[in-house]
Write a protein that holds these residues in place. Structure first.
Motif, PDB file in Angstrom:
ATOM      1  N   MET A  34     117.953  86.174  89.956  1.00  0.00           N
ATOM      2  CA  MET A  34     117.087  87.303  89.968  1.00  0.00           C
ATOM      3  C   MET A  34     116.298  86.882  91.189  1.00  0.00           C
ATOM      4  O   MET A  34     116.029  85.609  91.252  1.00  0.00           O
ATOM      5  N   ALA A  35     116.058  87.828  91.973  1.00  0.00           N
ATOM      6  CA  ALA A  35     115.042  87.439  93.135  1.00  0.00           C
ATOM      7  C   ALA A  35     114.278  88.441  93.727  1.00  0.00           C
ATOM      8  O   ALA A  35     114.378  89.710  93.395  1.00  0.00           O
ATOM      9  N   TYR A  36     113.119  87.993  94.230  1.00  0.00           N
ATOM     10  CA  TYR A  36     112.212  88.830  94.695  1.00  0.00           C
ATOM     11  C   TYR A  36     112.492  89.199  96.266  1.00  0.00           C
ATOM     12  O   TYR A  36     112.785  88.189  96.929  1.00  0.00           O
ATOM     13  N   LEU A  37     113.016  90.563  96.602  1.00  0.00           N
ATOM     14  CA  LEU A  37     113.455  90.662  98.035  1.00  0.00           C
ATOM     15  C   LEU A  37     112.496  91.706  98.656  1.00  0.00           C
ATOM     16  O   LEU A  37     112.027  92.633  97.934  1.00  0.00           O
ATOM     17  N   ASP A  38     112.390  91.608  99.901  1.00  0.00           N
ATOM     18  CA  ASP A  38     111.781  92.509 100.849  1.00  0.00           C
ATOM     19  C   ASP A  38     112.078  94.061 100.221  1.00  0.00           C
ATOM     20  O   ASP A  38     113.048  94.507  99.988  1.00  0.00           O
ATOM     21  N   ALA A  39     111.055  94.695 100.377  1.00  0.00           N
ATOM     22  CA  ALA A  39     111.414  96.323  99.916  1.00  0.00           C
ATOM     23  C   ALA A  39     112.140  96.980 100.606  1.00  0.00           C
ATOM     24  O   ALA A  39     112.971  97.837 100.116  1.00  0.00           O
ATOM     25  N   ALA A  40     112.624  96.451 101.731  1.00  0.00           N
ATOM     26  CA  ALA A  40     113.487  97.262 102.616  1.00  0.00           C
ATOM     27  C   ALA A  40     114.927  97.229 102.248  1.00  0.00           C
ATOM     28  O   ALA A  40     115.831  97.894 102.570  1.00  0.00           O
ATOM     29  N   VAL A  41     115.211  96.131 101.433  1.00  0.00           N
ATOM     30  CA  VAL A  41     116.623  95.717 100.892  1.00  0.00           C
ATOM     31  C   VAL A  41     116.859  96.757  99.792  1.00  0.00           C
ATOM     32  O   VAL A  41     116.144  97.260  98.919  1.00  0.00           O
ATOM     33  N   ASP A  42     118.256  97.102  99.824  1.00  0.00           N
ATOM     34  CA  ASP A  42     118.737  98.234  98.798  1.00  0.00           C
ATOM     35  C   ASP A  42     119.904  97.452  97.858  1.00  0.00           C
ATOM     36  O   ASP A  42     120.621  96.703  98.563  1.00  0.00           O
ATOM     37  N   GLU A  43     120.126  98.335  97.125  1.00  0.00           N
ATOM     38  CA  GLU A  43     121.310  98.023  96.118  1.00  0.00           C
ATOM     39  C   GLU A  43     122.486  98.008  97.175  1.00  0.00           C
ATOM     40  O   GLU A  43     122.628  98.849  97.976  1.00  0.00           O
ATOM     41  N   GLY A  44     123.459  96.892  96.677  1.00  0.00           N
ATOM     42  CA  GLY A  44     124.724  96.667  97.406  1.00  0.00           C
ATOM     43  C   GLY A  44     124.643  95.961  98.947  1.00  0.00           C
ATOM     44  O   GLY A  44     125.778  95.929  99.499  1.00  0.00           O
ATOM     45  N   ALA A  45     123.381  95.459  99.054  1.00  0.00           N
ATOM     46  CA  ALA A  45     123.384  94.802 100.405  1.00  0.00           C
ATOM     47  C   ALA A  45     123.866  93.575 100.157  1.00  0.00           C
ATOM     48  O   ALA A  45     123.938  92.845  99.132  1.00  0.00           O
ATOM     49  N   GLU A  46     124.538  92.961 101.417  1.00  0.00           N
ATOM     50  CA  GLU A  46     125.135  91.874 101.186  1.00  0.00           C
ATOM     51  C   GLU A  46     124.179  90.421 101.601  1.00  0.00           C
ATOM     52  O   GLU A  46     123.594  90.805 102.929  1.00  0.00           O
ATOM     53  N   VAL A  47     123.868  89.551 101.164  1.00  0.00           N
ATOM     54  CA  VAL A  47     122.803  88.598 101.348  1.00  0.00           C
ATOM     55  C   VAL A  47     123.565  87.113 101.171  1.00  0.00           C
ATOM     56  O   VAL A  47     124.927  86.863 100.881  1.00  0.00           O
ATOM     57  N   ALA A  48     122.785  86.236 101.784  1.00  0.00           N
ATOM     58  CA  ALA A  48     123.271  84.664 101.426  1.00  0.00           C
ATOM     59  C   ALA A  48     122.117  84.096 100.709  1.00  0.00           C
ATOM     60  O   ALA A  48     121.057  84.139 101.198  1.00  0.00           O
ATOM     61  N   VAL A  49     122.638  83.132  99.754  1.00  0.00           N
ATOM     62  CA  VAL A  49     121.594  82.396  98.809  1.00  0.00           C
ATOM     63  C   VAL A  49     121.668  81.046  99.524  1.00  0.00           C
ATOM     64  O   VAL A  49     122.988  80.265  99.482  1.00  0.00           O
ATOM     65  N   ASP A  50     120.766  80.385  99.906  1.00  0.00           N
ATOM     66  CA  ASP A  50     120.812  79.007 100.289  1.00  0.00           C
ATOM     67  C   ASP A  50     120.686  78.074  99.029  1.00  0.00           C
ATOM     68  O   ASP A  50     119.623  77.796  98.400  1.00  0.00           O
ATOM     69  N   VAL A  51     121.958  77.792  98.642  1.00  0.00           N
ATOM     70  CA  VAL A  51     122.081  76.853  97.538  1.00  0.00           C
ATOM     71  C   VAL A  51     122.206  75.396  97.893  1.00  0.00           C
ATOM     72  O   VAL A  51     123.298  74.960  98.376  1.00  0.00           O
ATOM     73  N   ARG A  52     120.966  74.466  97.788  1.00  0.00           N
ATOM     74  CA  ARG A  52     120.991  73.272  98.502  1.00  0.00           C
ATOM     75  C   ARG A  52     121.721  73.036  99.909  1.00  0.00           C
ATOM     76  O   ARG A  52     122.616  72.287  99.831  1.00  0.00           O
ATOM     77  N   GLY A  53     121.418  73.995 100.744  1.00  0.00           N
ATOM     78  CA  GLY A  53     121.947  73.774 102.118  1.00  0.00           C
ATOM     79  C   GLY A  53     123.094  74.395 102.483  1.00  0.00           C
ATOM     80  O   GLY A  53     123.367  74.559 103.497  1.00  0.00           O
ATOM     81  N   ARG A  54     123.761  75.065 101.305  1.00  0.00           N
ATOM     82  CA  ARG A  54     125.056  75.840 101.487  1.00  0.00           C
ATOM     83  C   ARG A  54     124.675  77.212 101.358  1.00  0.00           C
ATOM     84  O   ARG A  54     123.968  77.661 100.488  1.00  0.00           O
ATOM     85  N   ALA A  55     125.269  78.207 102.205  1.00  0.00           N
ATOM     86  CA  ALA A  55     125.031  79.618 102.104  1.00  0.00           C
ATOM     87  C   ALA A  55     126.245  80.302 100.993  1.00  0.00           C
ATOM     88  O   ALA A  55     127.236  80.286 101.145  1.00  0.00           O
ATOM     89  N   LEU A  56     125.480  80.639  99.872  1.00  0.00           N
ATOM     90  CA  LEU A  56     126.605  81.178  98.941  1.00  0.00           C
ATOM     91  C   LEU A  56     126.212  82.797  99.039  1.00  0.00           C
ATOM     92  O   LEU A  56     125.233  83.588  98.905  1.00  0.00           O
ATOM     93  N   PRO A  57     127.467  83.575  99.184  1.00  0.00           N
ATOM     94  CA  PRO A  57     127.353  85.180  99.695  1.00  0.00           C
ATOM     95  C   PRO A  57     127.096  85.742  98.327  1.00  0.00           C
ATOM     96  O   PRO A  57     127.512  85.349  97.194  1.00  0.00           O
ATOM     97  N   ALA A  58     126.245  86.783  98.136  1.00  0.00           N
ATOM     98  CA  ALA A  58     125.980  87.502  97.138  1.00  0.00           C
ATOM     99  C   ALA A  58     125.511  89.123  97.369  1.00  0.00           C
ATOM    100  O   ALA A  58     125.333  89.367  98.660  1.00  0.00           O
ATOM    101  N   THR A  59     125.776  89.854  96.518  1.00  0.00           N
ATOM    102  CA  THR A  59     125.613  91.177  96.586  1.00  0.00           C
ATOM    103  C   THR A  59     124.165  91.636  95.635  1.00  0.00           C
ATOM    104  O   THR A  59     124.006  91.077  94.763  1.00  0.00           O
ATOM    105  N   VAL A  60     123.288  92.339  96.249  1.00  0.00           N
ATOM    106  CA  VAL A  60     122.434  92.916  95.548  1.00  0.00           C
ATOM    107  C   VAL A  60     122.624  93.903  94.578  1.00  0.00           C
ATOM    108  O   VAL A  60     123.283  94.742  94.953  1.00  0.00           O
ATOM    109  N   VAL A  61     122.350  93.782  93.377  1.00  0.00           N
ATOM    110  CA  VAL A  61     122.677  94.708  92.348  1.00  0.00           C
ATOM    111  C   VAL A  61     121.600  94.959  91.494  1.00  0.00           C
ATOM    112  O   VAL A  61     120.581  94.398  91.400  1.00  0.00           O
TER     113      VAL A  61
END
Lengths: 126, 375
Positions: B337-364
């Motif tokens: 779960m994440a608080y994201l900027d209000a401009a972000v919408d469902e289906g957006a492709e983002v990256a989560v910084d997991v201890r320095g590694r970029a983990l790709p994720a979809t906003v759902v």
């Protein structure tokens, strides 16, 4: 409790030596302490690893732990099955739960690792 | 350090070899060996949780409805006897002090806050009760254990244990018919004195069909035993967390807090302006402005597990931060779960910084899994 034919580290890794190569995994004690292993991050083959330094991560539902290289060398194999079945680390830590094979720079250094008897003492006092 | 409080069922957990953990001042079971196995038991058949750490308050007297209406955001005047609803306790600035369930019983209102916030909710409610007049708020924590039976087989397991729940709908509640007949199940208690029995409700925090039994402490161990003998798998707080996260249910202290508003946390459905609750002005103002950020679900599309407090980015630009994250035992992927900027919408492709590694994720939009407690 820990197999006699393996060598161990204080970081709870086991190694099985075969010529100049060692197979590496984590011990029964380590998998039990971690709980359900849900993710294992291993380096690509060809990666250089250094004795005592982190080379990967093992993550359970509870926590994340670094994997430490028992000896210095080069990764020559990695257990790809753990990508889809990380739970093999729990169910078969000394078998199908193996992690990497390292081609070690100094094969004789294996003798410096802990014997099963030494390692049993560490886990018994933990 | 004060001593951790122990549940009335504590000895059962120790006998089962549970890993115990300190949680909001209580020593509670984290797991009984495998979070994943316990999680799957709840999703697949039936699990049982000891939730005796949850706060339990009784609100009685002619002014009870007025006090509850003022203390919490949902419209309690629309809640008939025998029903429960989800509601929020806000501070004067509209921040979330707690999220909780209120159960309407024949004798008054039964209020169940999170353990960590029980004192804050009792205080807020006590202040509203003083304003309302003719209203008592009693902390009955010392008298009551809570056993939650959750999963598709829960109705059968609870009914076999001696409490017939076959006719209960989701969010129905009644006095727990247990033990000696010290009070009738239909209540009465016109004088405002609660009958000396617990509360039975069809509610939970897992997304499965389930029941929560608030039982007198002395009856709780035998009730636990009957439920376990009936086939429920003991499950700990570890599985409770992975189950609630798969449903996208927010956890107070992680996903919501006094510094978050119901507007950004998507909890407006539980807020009824015009009912005169504490924080209403601030809430209405925040709702008019609209959220700067919103609470979303993230589904990892690569290997890896997001945890709380990971930065979320898109094209190198920070969009927000995760508030909870775990491995989903059902989907076998990382979720968060994440608080994201209000401009972000469902289906957006983002990256989560997991201890320095970029983990790709979809906003759902949660839930992440196909479960529904109303089934």
């Amino acid at each position: 409790m820990n197999p006699d034919d393996l060598r161990y580290t204080e970081e709870h890794e086991w190694t099985r030596a075969d010529g100049g190569r060692i197979t590496v995994g984590i011990t029964q004690y380590a998998q039990d302490a971690l709980g359900d292993v849900v993710y294992v991050d291993l380096p690509a083959t060809g990666t250089r690893v250094e004795r005592g330094q982190p080379f990967g991560e093992v993550e359970s539902t509870k926590s994340v732990s670094d994997l430490y290289a028992p000896l210095t060398g080069t990764i020559v194999e990695r257990n790809g099955a753990l990508e889809s079945q990380p739970e093999l680390v729990n169910s078969d830590p000394y078998g199908q739960g193996w992690m990497v094979v390292i081609e070690v720079d100094e094969p004789d250094a294996v003798e410096q690792l802990l014997t099963a008897g030494d390692y049993d003492k560490i886990t018994e006092s933990a | 350090m004060t001593e951790l409080r122990r549940s009335p069922i504590d000895d059962r957990h120790r006998a089962l070899g549970a890993t115990m953990t300190g949680f909001a001042g209580w020593d509670m079971p984290l797991d009984y060996g495998s979070v994943v196995a316990e999680h799957r038991a709840v999703r697949g058949s039936c699990g049982v949780f000891d939730l005796s750490h949850l706060g339990t308050l009784r609100v009685t007297g002619a002014g009870a409805a007025r006090a509850v209406q003022r203390a919490f955001t949902n419209d309690v005047s629309a809640l008939p006897v025998g029903r429960a609803h989800y509601t929020l306790c806000l501070d004067a600035d509209g921040g979330i002090v707690d999220d909780l369930l209120v159960y309407h019983l024949p004798w008054g209102y039964f209020v169940v806050p999170n353990a960590a916030n029980a004192a804050a909710v009792a205080q807020a409610l006590g202040s509203c009760a003083a304003d309302a007049g003719d209203c008592e708020v009693d902390d009955v924590k010392a008298d009551l254990a809570c056993i939650a039976v959750q999963g598709a087989q829960a109705a059968d397991v609870v009914t076999q244990s001696g409490v017939d729940v076959s006719s209960m709908r989701y969010l129905d509640c009644l006095a727990l018919p247990l033990g000696e007949p010290t009070g009738s199940a239909s209540g009465g208690a016109a004088d405002g004195v609660p009958p000396d029995v617990g509360v039975l409700a069809r509610s939970g925090y897992t997304g499965e069909h389930g029941y929560e039994l608030f039982a007198p402490a002395e009856l709780a161990p035998s009730l636990w035993d009957r439920v376990v003998e009936g086939g429920a798998t003991p499950a700990g707080l570890g599985a409770r967390d992975t189950l609630r996260l798969e449903m996208g249910y927010p956890l107070h202290g992680s996903d919501i807090s006094p510094s978050t508003s119901p507007v950004e946390a998507r909890l407006r459905w539980a807020v009824k302006p015009g009912t005169g609750f504490v924080g209403e002005q601030a809430y209405v103002a925040a709702a008019q402005v609209g959220p700067r950020r919103r609470l979303w679900g993230l589904r990892a599309t690569g290997r890896g597990i997001p945890r709380a407090h990971c930065t979320v980015t898109r094209d190198g630009r920070a969009l927000g931060e995760t508030t909870s994250g775990t491995f989903s035992p059902t989907l076998r992927i990382g979720i968060a779960m994440a608080y994201l900027d209000a401009a972000v919408d469902e289906g957006a492709e983002v990256a989560v910084d997991v201890r320095g590694r970029a983990l790709p994720a979809t906003v759902v939009r949660p839930p992440f899994v196909d479960s529904d407690p109303r089934r």
